[in-house]
Write an enzyme that holds these catalytic residues in place. Structure first.
Site, PDB file in Angstrom:
ATOM      1  N   LYS C  78       0.845  -1.197   0.000  1.00 14.08           N
ATOM      2  CA  LYS C  78       0.000   0.000   0.000  1.00 14.08           C
ATOM      3  C   LYS C  78       0.880   1.246   0.000  1.00 14.08           C
ATOM      4  CE  LYS C  78      -4.043   1.929   2.430  1.00 14.08           C
ATOM      5  NZ  LYS C  78      -4.978   1.794   3.578  1.00 14.08           N
ATOM      6  N   SER C 171     -10.110   2.128   2.471  1.00 13.54           N
ATOM      7  CA  SER C 171      -9.130   2.816   1.659  1.00 13.54           C
ATOM      8  C   SER C 171      -8.127   1.895   0.970  1.00 13.54           C
ATOM      9  CB  SER C 171      -8.357   3.790   2.545  1.00 13.54           C
ATOM     10  OG  SER C 171      -7.511   3.084   3.445  1.00 13.54           O
ATOM     11  N   SER C 195     -10.689   0.017   6.747  1.00 11.24           N
ATOM     12  CA  SER C 195      -9.988   0.113   5.467  1.00 11.24           C
ATOM     13  C   SER C 195      -9.304  -1.173   4.996  1.00 11.24           C
ATOM     14  CB  SER C 195      -8.936   1.224   5.530  1.00 11.24           C
ATOM     15  OG  SER C 195      -9.542   2.468   5.354  1.00 11.24           O
TER      16      SER C 195
END
Lengths: 495, 95, 506
Positions: C78, C171, C195
């Site tokens: 990420k 997210s 998320s």
């Protein structure tokens, strides 16, 4: 006589300032920012060393790189606790770090980690020696740990400020006093005493030139016994002398305004030592709103009483205790004892000299001869050319009658500038006091024989003896034992 | 509680985010929608609850006072938009 | 024959150890798949040279019998994780060009154990979002086909305005989509309010947010410090267990990091759950919840009961308050955490007429709309006169939320079963454009877990009427991720492995 006063009501009227419309009383409280003595910063492992190339003492944490986290330095916590103990203050076994949010180029995180609601140290007090005979007690409101900011240089270019983060994150103790200070003199004495305590504890080097100790001075004035006036905060005053000047000029400024029927705006001001005035810092476009909240990167700071007790048991003797002990054990006056304990190194020096010797004589020599000379040369006790051992040897020579007090001063000068063992110097240079009564007797007789008129005068008026002593000393180059001269003269003159 | 356009301007200023006048009504409306959403919390009986300061009961560890990780001025200023002689440069700050 | 990218992480590990495939082959297969899937926009930066160099080193270590637990396993990271010398921008314009000189603790653990970095994954800007639409790099497209769509239709939309295609959630949308599309064997993700779990649920993958403090936050760009936690997204429960073991562990550089040994989580996968007490919180049966979510939940209860678990009804009375309280606490922390993005030391700088103007222009341009909105609300709730009414109240409510869980666990509950999301994935551009709160409701089931610092895991349990994945959430005791892995594996096995979408995008 020692007087201790706490509340303003008990203050002596002499502290009041005369205005055109009557007397005014100054009320001062101080926030001292003291740099914690530690190797590394409060929340990072970067060095706290003074100076250094720009941004050389900066870790990723200090530069607030994305994803960096603070980890607290155990030694800074210990130093804050030690300081709290030294200020006879309440130690809070649980405290909380908050973020103080504001934007400034030398504040990389966009917030300062500080302690707002729950400081590590609570209320305490400092006994302040205003004069050798007057003490006051200044209350401590709190002490908390916080980060220092970096530095912006504004004079490098016409368009830009240059930012160096070497100071960013260095641990500070903010020590907040109660508004117990009533004059410039007291303000100076308070900072002086606080600095002495910090140095004794070894928790701050107290170096004001390097910014290790800075004061924000809150000044207001009021009619004696009346309600508190509006205060102004004078930021970052960086010498004890300036603190006194700033209090005086700010108080006068406020009295002037009030007596002209004006009112004081609560504001932040700067002291300009060159002009001898305080001026308003550029008025901020908006009021500060620091949005304090507990720093979620840190847990509450907790420690048990055993840890505090352990630190307490290793605390050095503090100046007030030392002063009492010097008065009690060495028979010194409060004044002399006070002077000797101002610096821990001076007190240690004195004790080394006094040990096994005439303590009062030792105090005289340390205070009058040594300190006087050090001051003149701009030296301090650590760099004294005369060691405690050497000064002790000089005093020994006086005490056992080897040299007179006057010769001792000459000897001190020689040791100061050339060094060496005092006893050896006395022998090598023939400075020994003449105790051989034969030699003294010869000199006495010669003087008596040469001055029959004076002899007659002396026999009528015994105070003339001094004149004869002087003559004998002159003849013997000052080396004659004054007591022996006295005794012999009295016998020969029959007085 | 709700915010008006003057509040929005004040908040934006505190947060150092430039806003244009024409954005203000919309921003006020959005912030008010969020405030309306959290409004229901006012009805919660808080009893004697203390505000949470750490989500798990852990004691904070401390580090030893040892000098370590200096990034070095090159790295510290290496990502800076404007720097000179290892200083960060910003528009002149007047004190 | 199974393609290398279709292997699970555990299968790939075994194949590597057996010498059936090399790390270089496995890595090349993923790099090729990534290239063909670029339109999904999962990766914002790829690191093929670094990946191949790491793979060669892995193969050498296999040869010298020196292989680590994740040796040769290609992973996606990420964009919130700092990776040394590699694009790290939290998918924000304000971090333009930022390349850290440091590596996050979690990723360095992965490299220590032999894993290979394929690149940086797309996400909502600063992890603020539930659909991956707030990324500066544009939305991620879910590999799942919308209900009734043909592959051609989807391909056309993909090369066009993407309307109607599905969001992967957020997210960690890039992480979830890349795992579902087989563009990596597993991915790192982070979870502040859901998320990890919500995108895992939207994409039919497995995601776990471990207990707060389990994984170090050092080197992960902060959103809300008291809520942020790193975790993996992978295709199976076992794969998540393998990854988490490497990612977790105490870090002296994070004061909130938990100091205890990391268990071998893989051993819990397949362990019996007989006698485990599973709590079913009545407050999660929210008004307007689709019937299929309710059915899924009941199905899950039946599976666990069948596996010998004891099912008990519990009450978590403050559940309702968690989402609004979260929208005070998280923005408040974010408003402060994001103050460092000021145009001085890194990233974007927009010139201004003075220092304040420079700050304001830089932050107005550098932050996207959602981030600006959250900074503003966070600034407001902390400001003088509002702090007690909002922030302090929300933190008190957090104490109450946590107390609810503590009470349930004190009564012997081992884990709690709830739905993971109130719906299946929705379309790009469909939600939140008029009212931001609409989007926030996605996190209604997940956010309580962050507020209480507990571990939570989302595991696929079935498909919606529209053929999209739906997941159940398991909530555990603090630091008892092992029980979650055991129970999740039962659900995974009972539901049957979800058939991931064929690569229509290629």
């Amino acid at each position: 006589m020692t007087t201790q006063t706490k509340s303003s009501e008990a203050n002596k009227p002499s502290k009041l300032i005369k205005g055109a419309t009557g007397d005014w009383e100054i009320v001062v409280g101080m926030e001292i920012h003291a740099q914690v003595s530690s190797q590394s910063k409060l929340f990072s492992a970067a060095s706290t060393e003074f100076g250094g190339a720009p941004n050389a003492h900066v870790s990723l944490v200090d530069a607030a790189m994305p994803g960096m986290l603070p980890v607290i330095n155990a030694e800074c916590v210990a130093q804050a606790i030690r300081t709290g103990l030294g200020l006879k203050a309440k130690i809070n076994n649980r405290s909380v770090f908050d973020r103080k949010n504001y934007f400034y180029p030398d504040l990389p995180q966009g917030y300062q980690i500080s302690q707002f609601k729950h400081p590590i140290v609570g209320e305490g007090e400092v006994v302040v020696d205003v004069t050798p005979t007057e003490q006051i007690i200044v209350g401590i409101e709190r002490l908390h740990l916080e980060q220092d900011a970096g530095k912006s240089l504004h004079d490098q270019s016409p368009t830009d400020s240059f930012v160096d983060l070497n100071r960013s994150g260095v641990a500070l103790m903010e020590i907040v006093s109660k508004p117990d200070i009533r004059s410039a003199e007291e303000a100076r004495a308070y900072v002086t005493k606080l600095r002495t305590i910090l140095r004794y504890l070894g928790t701050c080097d107290g170096n004001m030139e390097q910014g290790s100790l800075r004061a924000d001075v809150n000044v207001s004035v009021r009619r004696p016994g009346g309600p508190l006036g509006t205060r102004c905060e004078i930021k970052n005053v960086n010498s004890i002398r300036f603190i006194g000047q700033a209090v005086d000029v700010e108080a006068r400024r406020q009295i002037g305004i009030l007596e002209d029927g004006g009112k004081i705006d609560q504001e932040t001001r700067l002291f300009d030592p060159a002009k001898g005035e305080t001026r308003s810092m550029r008025s901020k476009e908006e009021a500060h709103d620091y949005r304090y909240f507990p720093d979620p990167d840190l847990l509450p700071l907790e420690f048990d009483q055993a840890y505090v007790d352990q630190l307490a048991s290793h605390l050095p003797e503090l100046p007030d205790d030392k002063r009492s002990r010097f008065m009690r054990d060495y028979g010194l006056t409060g004044y002399d004892a006070g002077v000797l304990v101002m610096e821990r190194a001076s007190a240690d020096y004195y004790e080394a000299v006094a040990k096994g010797r005439d303590a009062k004589l030792a105090a005289n020599w340390v205070i009058n001869e040594l300190f006087g000379r050090l001051n003149k040369e701009g030296l301090d006790i650590e760099t004294s050319p005369v060691s405690a051992q050497q000064l002790g040897a000089i005093i020994d020579l006086i005490s056992d009658g080897t040299i007179s007090g006057k010769i001792a001063k000459d000897l001190f000068e020689i040791v100061w500038s050339e060094g060496g063992d005092p006893l050896a110097l006395v022998e090598a240079r023939g400075m020994k006091q003449v105790t051989d009564t034969g030699a003294i007797e010869a000199a006495v007789e010669a003087i008596i024989a040469a001055n029959p008129d004076k002899v007659a005068q002396a026999q009528a008026k015994p105070t003339m003896l001094g004149w004869f002593v002087g003559q004998v000393m002159k003849q013997t180059g000052g080396k004659a034992n004054p007591q022996a001269v006295n005794d012999l003269l009295k016998a020969k003159l029959g007085i | 509680m709700s915010v008006d356009q003057a509040n929005v301007r004040r908040i934006a200023r505190l947060a150092r985010i430039a806003v244009r006048d024409e954005e203000l009504p919309h921003l006020a409306q959005e912030l008010n929608a969020m405030l309306a959403f959290v409004e229901e919390l006012n009805a919660v009986d808080l009893g004697n609850a203390e505000p949470m300061t750490s989500v798990l009961p852990m004691q904070m560890k401390m580090r030893q006072d040892v000098v370590g990780d200096h990034a070095g001025p090159e790295i510290v200023t290496g990502n800076a938009p404007i720097s000179e002689d290892h200083f960060f440069l910003v528009p002149k700050v007047i004190e | 024959m199974t393609q290398p990218v279709d292997l699970t992480l555990a299968q790939a590990r075994d194949a590597l150890h057996a010498g059936k495939i090399s790390a270089v082959e496995l890595t090349k297969a993923h790099l090729a798949a990534m290239e063909k899937a670029s339109a999904l926009n999962c990766y914002v930066a790829t690191t093929p040279d670094q990946a191949l160099a790491m793979a060669q080193r892995s193969d050498a270590r296999f040869a010298s019998k020196d292989a680590g637990p994740l040796e040769g396993i290609p992973l996606g990271i990420k964009d919130l994780y700092a990776t040394k010398g590699v694009h790290t921008q939290a998918c924000s314009h304000i971090l333009d060009g930022f390349k850290p000189d440091y590596e996050s603790t979690v990723t360095s653990h992965l490299w220590r154990d032999g894993a290979i970095m394929l690149g940086k994954l797309n996400m909502d800007e600063f992890a603020m979002g539930s659909s991956n639409e707030t990324s500066y790099y544009g939305p991620v497209v879910s590999p799942w086909l919308p209900n009734g769509w043909t592959q051609d239709q989807a391909r056309k939309a993909l090369s066009g305005d993407k309307k109607g295609l599905l969001v992967p959630g957020g997210s960690s949308g890039g992480s979830a989509a890349a795992v579902a599309a087989r563009l990596c064997l597993g991915a790192t993700a982070t979870d502040t309010g859901g998320s990890i779990r919500q995108p895992a649920a939207f994409t039919g993958t497995v995601g776990i947010k471990p207990t707060y403090g389990r994984c170090s936050r050092w080197g992960i760009v902060a959103f809300a410090s008291s809520l942020d936690q790193a975790g993996p997204i992978a295709r199976t429960v076992q794969d998540c267990a393998i990854m988490l073991r490497s990612m977790a562990g105490h870090d002296p550089r994070d004061a909130t990091s938990f100091d205890a040994p990391v268990p071998d989580y893989e051993k819990s996968v397949g362990a019996s759950i007989r006698g485990k007490k599973i709590g079913i919180p009545r407050e999660y049966r929210i008004e307007g919840m689709p019937a299929e979510i309710d059915r899924l939940w009941n199905q899950g209860i039946d599976w666990l009961r069948a596996a010998g678990a004891e099912i008990v009804d519990i009450s978590l009375p403050h559940t309702r308050t968690a989402l609004p309280a979260y929208y005070i606490v998280a923005p408040a922390e974010a408003s402060s955490n994001l103050a460092r993005y000021d145009g001085v030391r890194y990233g974007l700088r927009v010139p201004g007429k003075d220092i304040t103007d420079m700050y304001e222009q830089t932050r107005a341009k550098g932050f996207g709309k959602e981030v600006r909105r959250r900074i503003m609300i966070g600034t407001y709730v902390l400001s003088a006169g509002y702090y007690d009414a909002y922030y302090v109240r929300a933190q008190k409510i957090r104490t109450l939320i946590k107390r609810d869980f503590e009470l349930a666990y004190a009564n012997g509950v081992d884990a709690i079963l709830t739905p993971a999301t109130p719906s299946a994935a929705f379309g790009i551009g469909e939600k939140g454009s008029a009212d931001p709160v609409e989007m926030y409701l996605n996190d209604v089931f997940t956010v309580t877990v962050n507020m209480a610092g507990l571990p939570g895991l989302a595991v696929p349990a079935g498909l919606s009427s529209g053929g999209l994945p739906l997941s159940l959430q398991l909530i555990g005791r603090p630091f008892d991720e092992e029980t979650l892995f055991s129970i999740a594996e039962v659900i995974e096995r009972s539901a049957g492995q979800i058939q991931l979408p064929k690569p229509w995008w290629e």
